[in-house]
Write a protein that holds these residues in place. Structure first.
Motif, mmCIF file in Angstrom:
data_model
loop_
_atom_site.group_PDB
_atom_site.id
_atom_site.type_symbol
_atom_site.label_atom_id
_atom_site.label_comp_id
_atom_site.label_asym_id
_atom_site.label_seq_id
_atom_site.Cartn_x
_atom_site.Cartn_y
_atom_site.Cartn_z
ATOM 1 N N PHE A 26 0.842 -1.222 0.104
ATOM 2 C CA PHE A 26 -0.070 0.006 0.052
ATOM 3 C C PHE A 26 0.785 1.057 0.065
ATOM 4 N N ASP A 27 0.882 2.124 -1.384
ATOM 5 C CA ASP A 27 1.555 3.489 -1.154
ATOM 6 C C ASP A 27 0.546 4.396 -1.200
ATOM 7 N N ASP A 28 0.496 5.177 -0.210
ATOM 8 C CA ASP A 28 -0.428 6.457 -0.147
ATOM 9 C C ASP A 28 0.071 7.342 0.719
ATOM 10 N N PHE A 29 -0.746 8.653 0.726
ATOM 11 C CA PHE A 29 -0.396 9.729 1.430
ATOM 12 C C PHE A 29 1.177 10.097 1.321
ATOM 13 N N GLY A 30 1.704 10.182 0.323
ATOM 14 C CA GLY A 30 3.046 10.298 -0.093
ATOM 15 C C GLY A 30 4.145 9.417 0.507
ATOM 16 N N GLN A 31 3.894 8.245 0.900
ATOM 17 C CA GLN A 31 4.805 7.368 1.107
ATOM 18 C C GLN A 31 5.106 6.279 0.176
ATOM 19 N N ASP A 32 6.339 6.058 -0.060
ATOM 20 C CA ASP A 32 6.798 5.101 -0.882
ATOM 21 C C ASP A 32 7.080 3.772 -0.228
ATOM 22 N N ASN A 33 6.256 3.056 0.281
ATOM 23 C CA ASN A 33 6.229 1.953 1.027
ATOM 24 C C ASN A 33 6.896 0.691 0.204
ATOM 25 N N LEU A 34 6.458 0.608 -1.227
ATOM 26 C CA LEU A 34 7.313 -0.713 -1.817
ATOM 27 C C LEU A 34 8.766 -0.088 -1.993
ATOM 28 N N SER A 35 9.068 0.906 -2.121
ATOM 29 C CA SER A 35 10.576 1.169 -2.254
ATOM 30 C C SER A 35 11.253 0.914 -0.869
ATOM 31 N N ALA A 36 10.435 1.141 0.240
ATOM 32 C CA ALA A 36 11.215 0.717 1.816
ATOM 33 C C ALA A 36 11.252 -0.607 1.545
ATOM 34 N N PHE A 37 10.202 -1.243 1.347
ATOM 35 C CA PHE A 37 9.843 -2.784 1.407
ATOM 36 C C PHE A 37 11.095 -3.518 0.358
ATOM 37 N N ARG A 38 11.353 -2.663 -0.607
ATOM 38 C CA ARG A 38 12.502 -3.273 -1.520
ATOM 39 C C ARG A 38 13.881 -3.120 -0.747
ATOM 40 N N ALA A 39 14.005 -1.849 -0.282
ATOM 41 C CA ALA A 39 15.181 -1.638 0.447
ATOM 42 C C ALA A 39 15.676 -2.650 1.539
ATOM 43 N N VAL A 40 14.626 -3.011 2.381
ATOM 44 C CA VAL A 40 14.718 -4.142 3.302
ATOM 45 C C VAL A 40 15.040 -5.343 2.620
ATOM 46 N N LEU A 41 14.425 -5.731 1.589
ATOM 47 C CA LEU A 41 14.903 -7.107 1.047
ATOM 48 C C LEU A 41 16.293 -7.033 0.469
ATOM 49 N N ARG A 42 16.768 -5.768 -0.289
ATOM 50 C CA ARG A 42 18.052 -5.688 -0.781
ATOM 51 C C ARG A 42 19.064 -5.788 0.515
ATOM 52 N N LYS A 43 18.844 -5.184 1.507
ATOM 53 C CA LYS A 43 19.640 -5.386 2.723
ATOM 54 C C LYS A 43 20.035 -6.672 3.292
ATOM 55 N N GLU A 44 18.715 -7.324 3.254
ATOM 56 C CA GLU A 44 18.703 -8.704 3.652
ATOM 57 C C GLU A 44 19.708 -9.575 2.616
ATOM 58 N N ALA A 45 19.323 -9.542 1.403
ATOM 59 C CA ALA A 45 20.125 -10.163 0.518
ATOM 60 C C ALA A 45 21.619 -9.944 0.567
ATOM 61 N N GLU A 46 22.028 -8.556 0.495
ATOM 62 C CA GLU A 46 23.349 -8.332 0.627
ATOM 63 C C GLU A 46 23.916 -8.959 1.801
ATOM 64 N N MET A 47 23.364 -8.960 2.990
ATOM 65 C CA MET A 47 23.722 -9.626 4.131
ATOM 66 C C MET A 47 24.192 -11.041 3.906
ATOM 67 N N GLN A 48 23.494 -11.659 3.072
ATOM 68 C CA GLN A 48 23.512 -13.243 2.818
ATOM 69 C C GLN A 48 24.404 -13.367 1.565
ATOM 70 N N GLY A 49 25.051 -12.477 0.824
ATOM 71 C CA GLY A 49 25.793 -12.252 -0.162
ATOM 72 C C GLY A 49 25.220 -12.691 -1.321
ATOM 73 N N ILE A 50 23.900 -12.312 -1.602
ATOM 74 C CA ILE A 50 23.069 -12.367 -2.965
ATOM 75 C C ILE A 50 22.960 -10.957 -3.579
ATOM 76 N N ASN A 51 23.140 -11.157 -4.899
ATOM 77 C CA ASN A 51 23.102 -10.212 -5.631
ATOM 78 C C ASN A 51 21.502 -9.693 -5.935
ATOM 79 N N SER A 52 21.101 -8.578 -5.671
ATOM 80 C CA SER A 52 19.644 -8.331 -5.385
ATOM 81 C C SER A 52 19.605 -7.572 -6.843
ATOM 82 N N ASP A 53 19.673 -7.988 -7.933
ATOM 83 C CA ASP A 53 19.318 -7.500 -9.471
ATOM 84 C C ASP A 53 17.878 -7.345 -9.582
ATOM 85 N N PRO A 54 17.536 -6.677 -10.550
ATOM 86 C CA PRO A 54 16.034 -6.320 -10.494
ATOM 87 C C PRO A 54 15.345 -7.685 -10.711
ATOM 88 N N ASP A 55 15.805 -8.603 -11.301
ATOM 89 C CA ASP A 55 15.086 -9.786 -11.686
ATOM 90 C C ASP A 55 14.828 -10.558 -10.243
#
Length: 113
Positions: A26-55
């Motif tokens: 849910f993205d509403d009221f000026g919040q970009d929750n999807l980008s924040a969610f992706r940032a969390v997943l990206r950080k978790e991937a990096e910590m596990q040595g996974i390349n978080s490319d767009p695919d």
């Protein structure tokens, strides 16, 4: 590092999936929750040595939303007298991810102290 992450989710028609319904961030009221969610997943991937490319990111978001949908459907089938649904997931880093209706998250999930 933030230990609890709240991701507001809505269930509705997804234009990318035709007329089917499903969980969406849910993205509403000026919040970009999807980008924040992706940032969390990206950080978790990096910590596990996974390349978080767009695919990888596309698949990871889809898989997380599918896990939420499955848990939400199970809750709907047996919700009894409960007033809302929040799905909790502990990430590999130990951070806790809460996914649910924005109103339920705001009402029942308070930040850790």
């Amino acid at each position: 590092m933030q230990s609890d992450i709240k991701v507001p989710i809505v269930i509705g028609r997804n234009r990318l999936r035709g007329s089917s319904e499903g969980a969406m961030v849910f993205d509403d009221f000026g919040q970009d929750n999807l980008s924040a969610f992706r940032a969390v997943l990206r950080k978790e991937a990096e910590m596990q040595g996974i390349n978080s490319d767009p695919d990888w990111m596309s698949k990871a978001v889809t898989q997380m939303l599918k896990l939420y949908e499955d848990a939400f459907k199970a809750w709907q089938a047996a919700k009894n007298d409960t007033v809302g649904f929040v799905w909790e997931c502990v990430m590999p880093s130990g951070r806790t991810l809460f996914m649910g209706d924005p109103r339920t998250l705001a009402k029942f999930c308070v930040p850790a102290t």
